[in-house]
Write a protein that holds these residues in place. Structure first.
Motif, PDB file in Angstrom:
ATOM      1  N   SER A 150       5.862   4.453   3.764  1.00  0.00           N
ATOM      2  CA  SER A 150       4.510   4.687   3.242  1.00  0.00           C
ATOM      3  C   SER A 150       3.461   4.540   4.332  1.00  0.00           C
ATOM      4  CB  SER A 150       4.193   3.707   2.115  1.00  0.00           C
ATOM      5  OG  SER A 150       5.055   3.920   1.037  1.00  0.00           O
ATOM      6  N   GLN A 167       3.030   7.516  -5.047  1.00  0.00           N
ATOM      7  CA  GLN A 167       4.203   6.974  -5.711  1.00  0.00           C
ATOM      8  C   GLN A 167       4.054   6.855  -7.226  1.00  0.00           C
ATOM      9  OE1 GLN A 167       5.770   3.751  -3.583  1.00  0.00           O
ATOM     10  NE2 GLN A 167       6.988   2.930  -5.240  1.00  0.00           N
ATOM     11  N   ASP A 201       5.035  10.761  -1.422  1.00  0.00           N
ATOM     12  CA  ASP A 201       5.555   9.429  -1.151  1.00  0.00           C
ATOM     13  C   ASP A 201       6.211   8.880  -2.414  1.00  0.00           C
ATOM     14  OD1 ASP A 201       6.141   6.919  -0.298  1.00  0.00           O
ATOM     15  OD2 ASP A 201       4.081   6.324   0.154  1.00  0.00           O
ATOM     16  N   GLU A 202       7.529   8.904  -2.450  1.00  0.00           N
ATOM     17  CA  GLU A 202       8.289   8.434  -3.610  1.00  0.00           C
ATOM     18  C   GLU A 202       7.687   8.959  -4.911  1.00  0.00           C
ATOM     19  OE1 GLU A 202      10.422   5.170  -3.460  1.00  0.00           O
ATOM     20  OE2 GLU A 202       9.929   4.474  -1.453  1.00  0.00           O
TER      21      GLU A 202
HETATM   22 MG    MG Z   1       6.367   3.039   0.051  1.00  0.00          MG
END
Ligand code: MG
Ligand code: ATP
Lengths: 317, 333
Positions: free
Chosen positions: B50, B98, B180-181
């Motif tokens: 991240s 995320q 990101d995820e």
């Molecule tokens: Mg992360």
């Protein structure tokens, strides 16, 4: 929903009654009565006693209060024995000044605090934030009765920008009216500015760490836009609560500055009535202020719904 | 793919001062993403994925220090001023975060969140932005888009929110998408749908994609290349198929072993690799995975190792990689 509103209303009524009982109780502890004031220092005890009987002041305190409460619940706050004026009318005559001062003070406090909080939360820890924090701490330590004379000295006596005292009614022109209201309003605002700033700064810093702020930045939205459109509103929930509570405090604060600046508002009315032991008028004003306070707090609770859609939904459900 | 890669990250270091000491979250990372290409970035929690993504965007808090180069279409993003960066953000590079529950503003209607970027970057009118938003929501499979635009985020399910985030990322037709995820916070059944949607829009719009995940299975069929990250460094880089077929780094191998099969509940955190992630403040000397590695050789604690080419598009930073016999000879893969 209705049950909670009823419970709320009952609770509020209790608060108002407690406040007025306390006011009457405290006033009854002080020596002398309005009869002495009306008849003068040299009145004979017999004359004073006669006057007390005429005004019903010889009756036990609880009965006096009960009579008054019965009429007050019917909307009649009684007549001042001192001036013979209807108390409701006396309040309505003085109300515009106090209301304007309090609302102006609240507006000043909120807008200046928002400005300062945005500036200091934008980059916490840098020199600007530190300067603002220092100023804010200083404000917090200055009560209205000190801020008032200092402001009068600086901006009225020295600079001559504002009148030293007195009140210009709106009919005399908005400019003159605001000029007479600004210094007193500012005097009561300083501590509020400081506490609003502290609270909002903390909440803003927290909000600015949220992913949705990063997401808004990642869309290329400018910093000012992100601050005002995305960060300010979700950061202002506790500020709204505090501002609602402090409107009550501001009304109290204006009592002091009305006397300092010689403004014809509720503060002057109540302080004159206390000096004269005019219990009826004091009671009327106190109850009026308490009711206003309670109503404002209710409005604050309702206003959450406009700020936070999640609360709106929960309330509807 | 011809010419220069769209994104070239060179020697990226991101250090964040904290009260515990300086966190070396990213410590020398190189990445290439070609136009329209998908790169997976994989590593355990805390490996710096991240921070790396935010450093590439320039979204880290002011006290974080990034050095190295982040060349986007030949321009080093790290040297750009805030205003120039705002011209890149959202318009040429878009990011999907995320947790869609936290990356949409709870007090702002979907419509504004979806259209503010287009209105700013593309100068669209309110009505044409509205039309665009409807089209995008339909494209990402949000039913009843007209009503959704009037909703607040809490009125949408998690999967719907992430679809909205994807639509939002696509608003200005970016050249690079950083995700990101994007599915970690979602239900297992929704995860696959959202990932497949992401891959579909990526190929249909010809957008490059950086897909970050701690789960190798997520990037497996959906990326062209993969970078395996560990403790702020790259362990292994290569064509996704190649890395999967024949992982070389002991860490990648362990990660693959830890990747759950279909029978596994995917959102139960798997920590099959014994030991804990290396401290980002005081990382071990040499290979950062060495304290947890069963296959260490004497050189592992000396500075390095660097990435070494082991295949056509396959590099690994390991002194004792998988297909090398203990003696040091390369055995047939
Ligand atoms: Mg992360
Ligand atoms: N703002 C910050 N300040 C200080 N340290 C940070 C900050 N953000 C991340 N870190 C640290 O940097 C390291 C890398 O974190 P990062 O969030 O990049 O990991 P990750 O690979 O994304 O993990 P995850 O899978 O949990 O998201 C961690 O040790 C983390 O504690």
């Amino acid at each position: 929903m209705t049950v909670s509103i009823l419970r709320r209303a009952g609770h509020s009524l209790l608060v108002v009654i407690l406040v007025s009982v306390t006011a009457v109780g405290l006033l009854s502890l002080a020596p002398g009565s309005v009869a002495t004031v009306i008849l003068g220092e040299n009145a004979t005890p017999a004359a004073v006693a006669a006057m007390n009987t005429e005004l019903g002041l010889d009756q036990p305190l609880w009965r006096q209060y009960g009579n008054w409460l019965g009429r007050a619940l019917g909307g009649d706050l009684g007549t001042s024995p001192l001036t013979g004026q209807d108390v409701t009318q006396a309040i309505l005559d003085r109300l515009p000044v106090t209301l304007e001062l309090s609302l102006l003070a609240l507006t000043l406090s909120v807008s200046l605090a928002v400005l300062l909080a945005v500036l200091s939360a934008a980059a916490p820890g840098i020199w600007l934030d530190r300067v603002i924090n220092a100023v804010s701490s200083a404000f917090l330590a200055v009560p209205a009765f000190i801020a008032g004379p200092v402001l009068i000295y600086l901006f009225a006596l020295k600079a001559g920008w504002f009148p030293v005292s007195g009140w210009a009614h709106i009919e005399d022109g908005l400019g003159a009216n605001l000029r007479s209201a600004l210094l007193p309003a500012l005097a009561v605002s300083l501590t509020e500015i400081a506490s609003f700033h502290r609270l909002l700064r903390t909440d803003l810093i927290g909000t600015l760490r949220e992913d949705y702020v990063a997401a808004a930045r990642a869309k290329g939205m400018p910093r000012g836009y992100v601050m005002f459109r995305h960060a300010l509103r979700p950061s202002s929930f506790s500020l709204v609560t505090l501002a609602g509570i402090s409107l009550g405090r501001l009304i109290g604060g204006t009592v002091v500055v009305e006397i300092l600046f010689g403004l014809p508002g509720l503060g002057q009315l109540v302080s004159a009535s206390i000096t004269a032991r005019d219990v009826i008028t004091v009671q009327g004003v106190v109850v009026f202020v308490a009711v206003t306070y309670v109503v404002v707090n209710m409005l604050v609770d309702i206003s959450y719904g406009f700020l936070d859609p999640r609360v709106r939904k929960a309330a509807r459900a | 793919m011809t010419g220069e890669p769209l994104l070239q990250v060179r020697g990226l270091h991101t250090y964040i001062p904290t009260s515990r000491g300086v966190v070396r979250a990213v410590d020398g990372v190189d990445l290439d993403i070609g136009r329209g290409q998908a790169l997976g970035v994989v590593g355990e929690s805390g490996s710096g994925k991240s921070v790396m993504a935010r450093a590439v965007m320039g979204l880290l808090p002011a006290h974080a220090r990034s050095t190295g180069q982040v060349l986007f279409d030949g321009v080093d993003l790290l040297t750009l001023g805030r205003r120039q960066r705002e011209q890149v953000w959202g318009r040429r590079i878009a990011m999907i975060f995320q947790d869609p529950g936290r990356s949409l503003n709870p007090v702002v209607r979907i419509e504004r969140q979806l259209t503010e970027g287009m209105r700013r970057h593309l100068g669209l009118s309110r009505t044409s932005a509205h039309e665009s938003a409807l089209r995008l929501l339909t494209e990402v499979g949000v039913p009843d888009p007209e009503r959704r635009l009037r909703n607040y985020p809490h009125e949408l399910s998690g999967g719907m929110r992430q679809r909205v985030m994807i639509a939002m990322a696509l608003t200005c037709g970016p050249e690079l998408l950083i995700a990101d995820e994007p599915t970690t916070a979602l239900d297992v059944t929704i995860q696959r749908q959202v990932l497949d949607l992401l891959r579909r829009v990526q190929t249909s719009h010809g957008t490059a994609l950086m897909l970050i995940s701690h789960d190798l299975a997520v990037v497996a069929g959906r990326t062209d290349r993969v970078s395996v990250m560990y403790a702020g460094r790259l362990a292994e880089v290569g064509a996704t198929r190649e890395v999967f077929r024949a992982p070389q780094h002991r860490y990648t191998q362990a990660l693959l072993g830890a990747t759950p099969t279909v029978d596994h509940r995917r959102h139960t955190p798997l920590n099959l690799i014994p030991g804990a992630m290396a401290s980002p403040v005081d990382p071990p000397p040499g290979c950062r995975f060495s304290p947890r590695c069963e296959f260490t050789v004497p050189g592992c604690t000396r500075p390095g190792p660097d990435l070494v080419r082991v295949g056509d598009d396959h590099e690994v930073a390991c002194l004792n990689p998988v297909s090398v016999a203990p003696g040091g000879e390369l055995v047939g893969r």
